[in-house]
Design an enzyme around this catalytic site. Structure first.
Site, short mmCIF file in Angstrom:
data_model
loop_
_atom_site.label_atom_id
_atom_site.label_comp_id
_atom_site.label_asym_id
_atom_site.label_seq_id
_atom_site.Cartn_x
_atom_site.Cartn_y
_atom_site.Cartn_z
N HIS A 37 0.80 -1.23 0.00
CA HIS A 37 0.00 0.00 0.00
C HIS A 37 0.82 1.27 0.00
O HIS A 37 0.26 2.36 0.05
CB HIS A 37 -0.91 0.06 1.23
CG HIS A 37 -1.98 -0.98 1.24
ND1 HIS A 37 -3.24 -0.75 0.75
CD2 HIS A 37 -1.97 -2.25 1.68
CE1 HIS A 37 -3.97 -1.84 0.91
NE2 HIS A 37 -3.22 -2.77 1.47
N LYS A 73 -8.57 13.93 5.01
CA LYS A 73 -7.64 12.80 4.97
C LYS A 73 -6.67 12.99 6.12
O LYS A 73 -6.64 14.05 6.74
CB LYS A 73 -6.90 12.73 3.64
CG LYS A 73 -6.26 14.07 3.25
CD LYS A 73 -5.62 14.03 1.87
CE LYS A 73 -6.60 14.11 0.71
NZ LYS A 73 -6.73 12.91 -0.08
N ARG A 74 -5.85 11.98 6.40
CA ARG A 74 -4.83 12.16 7.42
C ARG A 74 -3.92 13.34 7.09
O ARG A 74 -3.72 13.66 5.92
CB ARG A 74 -4.00 10.86 7.54
CG ARG A 74 -4.74 9.74 8.23
CD ARG A 74 -5.09 10.09 9.65
NE ARG A 74 -3.93 10.07 10.51
CZ ARG A 74 -3.66 9.11 11.39
NH1 ARG A 74 -4.48 8.10 11.55
NH2 ARG A 74 -2.57 9.18 12.13
N LYS A 116 0.69 14.67 1.54
CA LYS A 116 -0.67 14.95 1.06
C LYS A 116 -0.88 16.44 0.80
O LYS A 116 -1.88 16.85 0.23
CB LYS A 116 -1.70 14.42 2.07
CG LYS A 116 -1.66 12.89 2.22
CD LYS A 116 -2.68 12.40 3.24
CE LYS A 116 -2.54 10.94 3.57
NZ LYS A 116 -3.22 10.05 2.59
N LYS A 149 -14.66 8.33 -3.27
CA LYS A 149 -15.92 8.62 -2.57
C LYS A 149 -16.45 9.99 -2.97
O LYS A 149 -17.65 10.17 -3.21
CB LYS A 149 -15.69 8.59 -1.05
CG LYS A 149 -15.34 7.19 -0.53
CD LYS A 149 -14.70 7.21 0.86
CE LYS A 149 -13.98 5.89 1.12
NZ LYS A 149 -13.08 5.94 2.30
C1 TH1 Z 1 -2.83 3.83 2.45
C2 TH1 Z 1 -2.20 4.61 1.32
O1 TH1 Z 1 -1.47 5.68 1.83
C3 TH1 Z 1 -3.31 5.10 0.40
O2 TH1 Z 1 -2.77 5.74 -0.72
C4 TH1 Z 1 -4.18 3.94 -0.05
O3 TH1 Z 1 -5.30 4.40 -0.77
C5 TH1 Z 1 -4.66 3.12 1.13
O4 TH1 Z 1 -3.56 2.72 1.93
C6 TH1 Z 1 -5.42 1.87 0.72
O5 TH1 Z 1 -4.72 1.15 -0.24
C7 TH1 Z 1 -1.87 3.32 3.49
N1 TH1 Z 1 -2.17 3.27 4.77
C8 TH1 Z 1 -1.16 2.74 5.52
C9 TH1 Z 1 -1.18 2.56 6.89
C10 TH1 Z 1 -0.08 1.98 7.52
C11 TH1 Z 1 1.02 1.61 6.78
C12 TH1 Z 1 1.05 1.80 5.42
C13 TH1 Z 1 -0.06 2.37 4.79
S1 TH1 Z 1 -0.34 2.75 3.15
C14 TH1 Z 1 -0.11 1.79 9.00
#
Ligand code: TH1
Length: 808
Positions: free
Chosen positions: A343, A534-535, A540, A646
């Site tokens: 991810h 978003k976070r 970002k 979304k």
């Molecule tokens: C997120 C990505 O940042 C985001 O771009 C993506 O859409 C989402 O995953 C789903 O695929 C991620 N969240 C985390 C959280 C942790 C570690 C790595 C990632 S990548 C704790």
């Protein structure tokens, strides 16, 4: 009413809204149980291949509306409450938001559960039942302050405790070598500490209520050894202390999104839930089978990022040490069973546990990892004679500095498929972190672009728009979102456009009321709702949005006679508690809001709000009300994004970079219906590689950027502490502006201007908004999950038998 009395133990006069929520939830749960048992039994009788989604995070949110809607009993329930003089909204609002996740990764897992159940796929979620979910965010003096999120405080009506489903999980100790019955070298893990994993099951209601799957979350329990003995001397208190310590394993979710902390408790959490899940999966498999040869035909295990990747070594341990399989046979089975989703490519988020820590906490696993590595490198060495640099990049062990286990490499090697979450991200995986592995195993990496569930994110969150859609094209879109493309032609229909705008306006009013309640700020419903939710993270680029906000503020003040399109800048998002820069950005947004919102010279043409405690529940109010969707990460850094999907599905136009899934959103909605700006991932890569980027030059040549930065740095927004934002200004200037905020500023402003000009033409704006909604069908998580099912898992829908009386 009977439910209230017999399950909650109160009479109607004393009942609080929370009591009513519990009453309704228990009544709904009752309708689910029979179908849930039928589903589980059908999987068992058919010995269906199951998919197990292992995830450290499930960002579920509330479940009442979701259950009622998927069961098709929303109206019935509303009427029943009406008769009792209760409002559905009040009851729904009494449910806590289950925030067992940080952001996109956790919410994706929740969307996948909904999609698997809605399509009849035999899918199980496995994770941790955190006692405290993601912290509650409040602003004190404009600064983020974290409070514990006590979602279980008043009980959780959706879960079923399974005290009989209990597995031991070990830590520490040492490994003993011995000779097995045929004289072969064998190993056992001894003198270890033990914790028990206890299951809690939550039914996952598929759309239509045909399939009810299971989310099984593990809670840590001390072993009985702690409760007995030790009654003399001071050892009793010690034993109780030990009990508390071991139960800390499932106490709290780590609040870092895409950043790694490297804490031992985190490693233990990962192993804890992975080991319990694998034991449970093997137990279920062995009900039907005597050999493990068929495991890959009966179980697909998906690793949601590397958090459960230790499972590869754990399955090897279970097969080799406990079930006496030969290594090569066990490895073949393991690889055929696991698949891994990556991810993120951010180096700070790639898990790499110190060898010394794994040796101590999981000594047998460290041996197994060494063995996997030695066998792999030996085979590779034979081919790549002499290329030591390449071998050290392929190694499971990073030998530079403190030795560490690269969990991504372990996950890659132990899986038959490895996927990225958008087309661009998957390409970049092949070019960067997994370049050598991709050369070694060219068929292993594949793409599965993320998706979102249309049930929660359109039907439930946006009743106004969903009802409008259904009146025009029927309700087929709810379970087959590709059908929403039938709306395309309605974009040319002036009456439909009017109704589409009316739905949006209704949602904007709802959000305006929410903003007033949460922040005290009054916003114009007819302004552009420009939303970045978003976070908080530097990549970002909330800062890019803030700089544009300040520049726009200055323009409005300089040109008070121009008829400006009113804009409401809406931000929301949490910062990791230890991420100082992200917390400083929060304070900056609040400081800018204070100045802008109280400046009469902009005549309410600009408002800035930062909503506290962004979570799934807040998202359900904000997203349907957005006009403009900010997806402005530095190209190459956001793996996919799912908020982008979304928002576009709910008829917001995107302003974004060619990053993550934005690239594919542009392809689907059409380049005319999205505002793309900024550098591409390749350009970012080249610019960084050239080392020649100088933010000072860019700033000097852009007066509006220079003025905005000067205001921040001289304390225009922080008269009480003029140096407060020094770290931000520093990062954007002498710090080299790693995220290229200044580099993209001018083009971002151009795109913002284009959006504002378009908004003046409401017919044209609405036409494009409709085309967004109409062309987002492909981004349903039903499509995503089907791709996984067909191309990775080889699992197929099962139709539960709900009528066999003899079955019950
Ligand atoms: C997120 C990505 O940042 C985001 O771009 C993506 O859409 C989402 O995953 C789903 O695929 C991620 N969240 C985390 C959280 C942790 C570690 C790595 C990632 S990548 C704790």
């Amino acid at each position: 009413m009977e439910w209230l009395v017999y399950s909650v133990g109160k009479d109607a006069r004393a009942a609080t809204r929370r009591d009513w929520f519990h009453t309704v939830a228990l009544a709904v749960r009752d309708r689910v149980v029979d179908r849930w048992m039928d589903t589980t039994r059908s999987y068992y009788h058919e010995d269906a291949k199951r998919v197990y989604y292992l995830s450290l995070e499930f960002l579920i949110g509330r479940l009442l509306t979701n259950s009622l809607s998927n069961l098709g009993i929303m109206d019935e329930c509303r009427q029943a409450l009406d008769r009792l003089g209760l409002s559905m909204e009040d009851v729904v609002d009494a449910e806590p938001d289950a925030a067992l996740g940080n952001g996109g990764l956790g919410r994706l897992a929740a969307c996948f559960l909904d999609s698997m159940a809605s399509q009849g796929l035999p899918g199980y979620g496995y994770g941790i039942r955190y006692e405290f979910g993601l912290f509650e965010q409040r602003f004190e003096n404009g600064w983020q302050v974290e409070y514990p999120e006590q979602w279980l405080q008043f009980g959780n009506p959706w879960e079923f405790a399974r005290p009989e489903v209990l597995y031991p999980v070990q830590f520490y100790g040492r490994v003993e070598e011995f000779r097995d019955s045929v004289g072969e070298r064998a190993y056992r893990w001894v003198d270890a500490d033990r914790v028990l994993a206890m299951a809690y099951d939550t039914p996952v209601v598929g759309y239509g209520g045909e399939t009810i799957n299971t989310l099984r979350l593990w809670s840590a329990r001390a072993t009985r050894d702690f409760n007995f003995g030790h009654f003399n001397d001071g050892a009793y208190m010690k034993a109780v202390e030990q009990k508390i310590l071991s139960e800390n394993l499932s106490r709290v979710l780590y609040p870092n999104d895409a950043t790694e902390t490297g804490k031992e408790l985190r490693l233990k959490q990962e192993y804890f839930f992975t080991s319990a899940s694998l034991q449970d999966i093997l137990r279920r498999y062995l009900q039907h089978h005597t050999s493990f040869d068929n495991l890959p035909n009966k179980a697909a295990i998906q690793l949601n990022d590397t958090h459960p990747a230790i499972g590869i070594a754990e399955l090897m341990r279970l097969l080799v040490d406990q079930h006496a399989l030969r290594w090569d046979n066990a490895w073949e089975i393991t690889r055929a069973t696991f698949a891994y989703t990556n991810h993120t490519l951010l180096p700070e988020a790639l898990e790499a546990w110190p060898v010394r820590m794994i040796e101590r906490v999981l000594p047998r696993h460290m041996q197994i990892i060494y063995e996997i590595n030695a066998k792999f490198l030996n085979r590779t060495k034979a081919k790549a004679a002499g290329d030591n640099a390449r071998l050290s990049r392929l190694s499971l062990i990073d030998e530079r500095g403190e030795r560490r286990v690269r969990m991504g490499n372990l996950a890659f090697l132990g899986s038959h498929h490895v996927n990225g979450v958008s087309a661009l991200h998957t390409d970049l995986m092949k070019q960067t972190v997994f370049h050598d592995f991709h050369e070694e195993f060219p068929d292993r990496i594949n793409n599965k672009t993320n998706g979102i569930t249309p049930r929660r994110w359109l039907k439930q969150a946006n009743p106004a728009l969903s009802e409008l859609i259904t009146t025009r094209i029927g309700q087929g879109w709810i379970s087959d979102l590709s059908q929403i493309s039938a709306l395309s032609e309605k974009a040319e229909d002036v009456v439909f456009r009017e109704e589409f705008r009316r739905a949006k306006r209704k949602n904007k009013k709802r959000l305006a009321a929410y903003i007033a309640r949460q922040t005290g700020e009054e916003v114009l419903v007819d302004s552009i709702f420009d939303v970045q939710v978003k976070r908080m993270h530097e990549y970002k680029r909330q800062l890019l949005n803030v700089l544009h906000t300040i520049a726009l503020y200055n323009e409005m003040r300089d040109n008070p006679t121009v008829s400006w399109v009113p804009v409401t800048k809406i931000f929301a998002g949490k910062a990791a508690p230890s991420y100082h820069m992200a917390k400083l950005i929060i304070k900056l947004i609040n400081d800018v809001a204070k100045v802008v919102n109280h400046d009469p010279s902009v005549h309410d043409n600009l408002k800035v709000v930062l909503l506290p405690n962004y979570n799934v529940t807040a998202a359900e109010i904000i997203i349907p009300a957005a006009d403009l969707s900010e997806q402005i990460s530095t190209a190459g850094m956001e793996a996919s994004g799912t908020g982008n999907m979304k928002l576009a599905l709910n008829g917001a136009l995107t302003i974004g970079t060619l990053d993550g899934a934005n690239v594919e959103i542009r392809e689907h909605v059409g380049a005319d219906n999205i505002f793309i700006f900024g550098m591409t991932a390749d350009e970012v890569n080249d610019l960084r590689a050239s080392g020649g980027f100088n933010p000072r030059e860019v700033i000097a040549s852009n007066p509006s950027l220079k003025r905005a930065l000067d205001m921040i740095s001289t304390g225009a927004f922080s008269p009480d502490d003029r140096n407060r934002y020094h770290p931000i200004v520093q990062a954007l200037t002498d710090g080299g502006d790693h995220f290229l905020v200044t580099a993209d500023f001018a083009d971002y402003c151009r795109a913002q201007d284009a959006a504002m000009q378009l908004y003046r033409d409401q017919e044209e704006w609405t036409r494009k908004a409709i085309l967004n909604t109409a062309n987002m069908g492909w981004f349903s998580s039903d499509r995503t999950v089907n791709e996984y099912a067909e191309e990775i898992w080889d699992v197929h829908p099962v139709h539960p038998n709900h009528d066999g009386e003899g079955f019950r």
